[in-house]
Design a protein around this motif. Structure first.
Motif, PDB file in Angstrom:
ATOM      1  N   GLY A 103       0.807  -1.387   0.015  1.00 33.27           N
ATOM      2  CA  GLY A 103       0.124  -0.229  -0.155  1.00 33.27           C
ATOM      3  C   GLY A 103       0.775   1.353  -0.121  1.00 33.27           C
ATOM      4  N   LYS A 104       1.944   1.145   0.149  1.00 32.69           N
ATOM      5  CA  LYS A 104       3.050   2.274   0.007  1.00 32.69           C
ATOM      6  C   LYS A 104       2.856   3.098  -1.554  1.00 32.69           C
ATOM      7  CE  LYS A 104       4.840   2.183   4.226  1.00 32.69           C
ATOM      8  NZ  LYS A 104       4.689   2.974   4.980  1.00 32.69           N
ATOM      9  N   THR A 105       2.774   4.342  -1.667  1.00 31.74           N
ATOM     10  CA  THR A 105       2.908   4.786  -3.021  1.00 31.74           C
ATOM     11  C   THR A 105       4.398   4.625  -3.347  1.00 31.74           C
ATOM     12  OG1 THR A 105       3.844   7.112  -2.151  1.00 31.74           O
ATOM     13  CG2 THR A 105       1.351   6.669  -2.119  1.00 31.74           C
ATOM     14  N   MET A 106       4.377   5.146  -4.784  1.00 34.15           N
ATOM     15  CA  MET A 106       5.829   4.753  -5.450  1.00 34.15           C
ATOM     16  C   MET A 106       6.752   5.759  -4.880  1.00 34.15           C
ATOM     17  SD  MET A 106       4.956   4.172  -9.326  1.00 34.15           S
ATOM     18  CE  MET A 106       4.010   2.853  -9.897  1.00 34.15           C
ATOM     19  N   ARG A 107       6.339   6.995  -4.520  1.00 32.09           N
ATOM     20  CA  ARG A 107       7.204   7.908  -4.067  1.00 32.09           C
ATOM     21  C   ARG A 107       7.597   7.627  -2.835  1.00 32.09           C
ATOM     22  NH1 ARG A 107       4.908  13.705  -6.004  1.00 32.09           N
ATOM     23  NH2 ARG A 107       5.419  13.581  -8.122  1.00 32.09           N
ATOM     24  N   GLU A 108       6.815   7.011  -1.771  1.00 32.80           N
ATOM     25  CA  GLU A 108       7.296   6.432  -0.415  1.00 32.80           C
ATOM     26  C   GLU A 108       8.038   5.467  -0.431  1.00 32.80           C
ATOM     27  OE1 GLU A 108       3.133   7.567   2.252  1.00 32.80           O
ATOM     28  OE2 GLU A 108       3.362   5.680   0.984  1.00 32.80           O
ATOM     29  N   THR A 109       7.955   4.558  -1.394  1.00 31.43           N
ATOM     30  CA  THR A 109       8.868   3.329  -1.682  1.00 31.43           C
ATOM     31  C   THR A 109      10.110   3.735  -2.154  1.00 31.43           C
ATOM     32  OG1 THR A 109       6.786   2.061  -2.093  1.00 31.43           O
ATOM     33  CG2 THR A 109       8.808   0.989  -2.827  1.00 31.43           C
ATOM     34  N   ALA A 110      10.367   4.645  -3.178  1.00 36.40           N
ATOM     35  CA  ALA A 110      11.441   5.370  -3.540  1.00 36.40           C
ATOM     36  C   ALA A 110      12.185   6.167  -2.555  1.00 36.40           C
ATOM     37  CB  ALA A 110      10.945   6.331  -4.657  1.00 36.40           C
ATOM     38  N   ALA A 111      11.736   6.642  -1.483  1.00 39.54           N
ATOM     39  CA  ALA A 111      12.353   7.099  -0.310  1.00 39.54           C
ATOM     40  C   ALA A 111      12.687   6.224   0.414  1.00 39.54           C
ATOM     41  CB  ALA A 111      11.295   8.343   0.262  1.00 39.54           C
ATOM     42  N   MET A 112      11.910   5.244   0.672  1.00 36.25           N
ATOM     43  CA  MET A 112      12.510   4.234   1.611  1.00 36.25           C
ATOM     44  C   MET A 112      13.744   3.318   0.968  1.00 36.25           C
ATOM     45  SD  MET A 112       8.917   3.087   3.096  1.00 36.25           S
ATOM     46  CE  MET A 112       9.342   1.933   4.222  1.00 36.25           C
ATOM     47  N   GLU A 113      13.744   3.119  -0.340  1.00 33.54           N
ATOM     48  CA  GLU A 113      14.587   2.344  -0.733  1.00 33.54           C
ATOM     49  C   GLU A 113      15.816   3.293  -1.627  1.00 33.54           C
ATOM     50  OE1 GLU A 113      15.343  -0.900  -0.878  1.00 33.54           O
ATOM     51  OE2 GLU A 113      13.534  -0.928   0.745  1.00 33.54           O
ATOM     52  N   SER A 114      16.039   4.449  -1.200  1.00 32.55           N
ATOM     53  CA  SER A 114      16.807   5.568  -1.952  1.00 32.55           C
ATOM     54  C   SER A 114      17.049   5.219  -3.357  1.00 32.55           C
ATOM     55  CB  SER A 114      18.069   5.148  -1.264  1.00 32.55           C
ATOM     56  OG  SER A 114      17.930   5.300   0.288  1.00 32.55           O
ATOM     57  N   CYS A 115      15.895   5.386  -3.989  1.00 36.72           N
ATOM     58  CA  CYS A 115      16.005   5.413  -5.542  1.00 36.72           C
ATOM     59  C   CYS A 115      14.685   6.510  -6.035  1.00 36.72           C
ATOM     60  CB  CYS A 115      15.806   3.989  -5.954  1.00 36.72           C
ATOM     61  SG  CYS A 115      14.293   3.223  -5.603  1.00 36.72           S
ATOM     62  N   SER A 116      14.868   6.499  -7.319  1.00 40.22           N
ATOM     63  CA  SER A 116      13.908   7.383  -7.797  1.00 40.22           C
ATOM     64  C   SER A 116      12.489   6.756  -7.909  1.00 40.22           C
ATOM     65  CB  SER A 116      14.131   7.899  -9.125  1.00 40.22           C
ATOM     66  OG  SER A 116      14.149   6.796 -10.223  1.00 40.22           O
ATOM     67  N   ALA A 117      11.401   7.616  -8.009  1.00 38.16           N
ATOM     68  CA  ALA A 117      10.114   7.022  -8.195  1.00 38.16           C
ATOM     69  C   ALA A 117       9.997   6.220  -9.592  1.00 38.16           C
ATOM     70  CB  ALA A 117       9.023   8.067  -8.163  1.00 38.16           C
ATOM     71  N   SER A 118      10.544   6.896 -10.754  1.00 36.99           N
ATOM     72  CA  SER A 118      10.390   6.104 -11.912  1.00 36.99           C
ATOM     73  C   SER A 118      11.116   4.840 -11.987  1.00 36.99           C
ATOM     74  CB  SER A 118      11.250   6.791 -12.847  1.00 36.99           C
ATOM     75  OG  SER A 118      12.355   7.050 -12.818  1.00 36.99           O
ATOM     76  N   HIS A 119      12.064   4.514 -11.213  1.00 35.01           N
ATOM     77  CA  HIS A 119      12.861   3.374 -10.918  1.00 35.01           C
ATOM     78  C   HIS A 119      12.028   2.164 -10.194  1.00 35.01           C
ATOM     79  CE1 HIS A 119      16.432   0.524 -11.102  1.00 35.01           C
ATOM     80  NE2 HIS A 119      16.212   0.399  -9.633  1.00 35.01           N
ATOM     81  N   VAL A 120      11.376   2.674  -9.297  1.00 35.58           N
ATOM     82  CA  VAL A 120      10.216   1.796  -8.556  1.00 35.58           C
ATOM     83  C   VAL A 120       9.297   1.459  -9.709  1.00 35.58           C
ATOM     84  CG1 VAL A 120       8.534   1.965  -6.851  1.00 35.58           C
ATOM     85  CG2 VAL A 120      10.698   2.744  -6.206  1.00 35.58           C
ATOM     86  N   PHE A 121       8.684   2.319 -10.465  1.00 38.24           N
ATOM     87  CA  PHE A 121       7.777   2.092 -11.366  1.00 38.24           C
ATOM     88  C   PHE A 121       8.441   0.849 -12.502  1.00 38.24           C
ATOM     89  CE2 PHE A 121       6.086   2.705 -15.681  1.00 38.24           C
ATOM     90  CZ  PHE A 121       4.567   2.680 -15.342  1.00 38.24           C
ATOM     91  N   LYS A 122       9.645   1.426 -12.917  1.00 35.64           N
ATOM     92  CA  LYS A 122      10.162   0.136 -13.678  1.00 35.64           C
ATOM     93  C   LYS A 122      10.260  -1.243 -12.969  1.00 35.64           C
ATOM     94  CE  LYS A 122      14.429  -0.938 -15.863  1.00 35.64           C
ATOM     95  NZ  LYS A 122      15.994  -0.723 -15.837  1.00 35.64           N
ATOM     96  N   LEU A 123      10.799  -1.228 -11.693  1.00 34.37           N
ATOM     97  CA  LEU A 123      10.827  -2.498 -11.181  1.00 34.37           C
ATOM     98  C   LEU A 123       9.441  -3.285 -10.775  1.00 34.37           C
ATOM     99  CD1 LEU A 123      13.177  -1.769  -8.338  1.00 34.37           C
ATOM    100  CD2 LEU A 123      13.802  -3.280 -10.179  1.00 34.37           C
ATOM    101  N   ILE A 124       8.316  -2.400 -10.594  1.00 32.59           N
ATOM    102  CA  ILE A 124       6.931  -3.120 -10.406  1.00 32.59           C
ATOM    103  C   ILE A 124       6.460  -3.612 -11.825  1.00 32.59           C
ATOM    104  CG2 ILE A 124       4.804  -2.567  -9.871  1.00 32.59           C
ATOM    105  CD1 ILE A 124       5.863  -0.812  -7.791  1.00 32.59           C
TER     106      ILE A 124
END
Length: 131
Positions: A103-124
């Protein structure tokens, strides 16, 4: 004027490359194996080509066993470990997916993992394509 007797003909490959007199490093043997496979794919297989390929494989496996005291890998590929290395380790990608599914947003996930939101989008979305 002295004439030099150089031959333009390529050197012949020995009939039996498994002779102990022929020493090749493991990486060179695996590269030779790859080149022979490409040659056979391009120009077709002759009996001698297949024999040579089998001899190179046998010699590679023998040298591998001697060096590593174990059986050679099933396939001989990428002897020098060339190519682009993966940027993300699988554990991090799995954590990103778990956080996002929790349930975390992409931006929250990115901040927790020290990467960009677009990178989180790509991984998902890469994970969705592999399923």
């Amino acid at each position: 004027m002295a004439e030099t007797t150089t031959s333009d003909a390529p050197e012949r490959i020995p009939a039996d490359i498994t002779k102990p007199s022929m020493q090749m490093p493991l990486t060179d043997l695996s590269e030779l194996h790859i080149l022979l496979r490409v040659y056979i794919q391009c120009y077709g297989t002759g009996e001698r080509d297949s024999e040579l390929l089998a001899e190179v494989e046998a010699r590679y496996r023998l040298l591998y066993r001697r060096r590593n005291h174990s059986d050679a890998p099933a396939e001989i590929t990428n002897p020098r470990n060339a190519g682009r290395k993966p940027v993300v380790e699988p554990e991090k990608a799995e954590r990103v997916r778990q956080l996002y599914t929790a349930g975390k947003t992409m931006r929250e996930t990115a901040a927790m993992e020290s990467c960009s939101a677009s990178h989180v989008f790509k991984l998902i979305h890469e994970h969705d394509q592999h399923i």
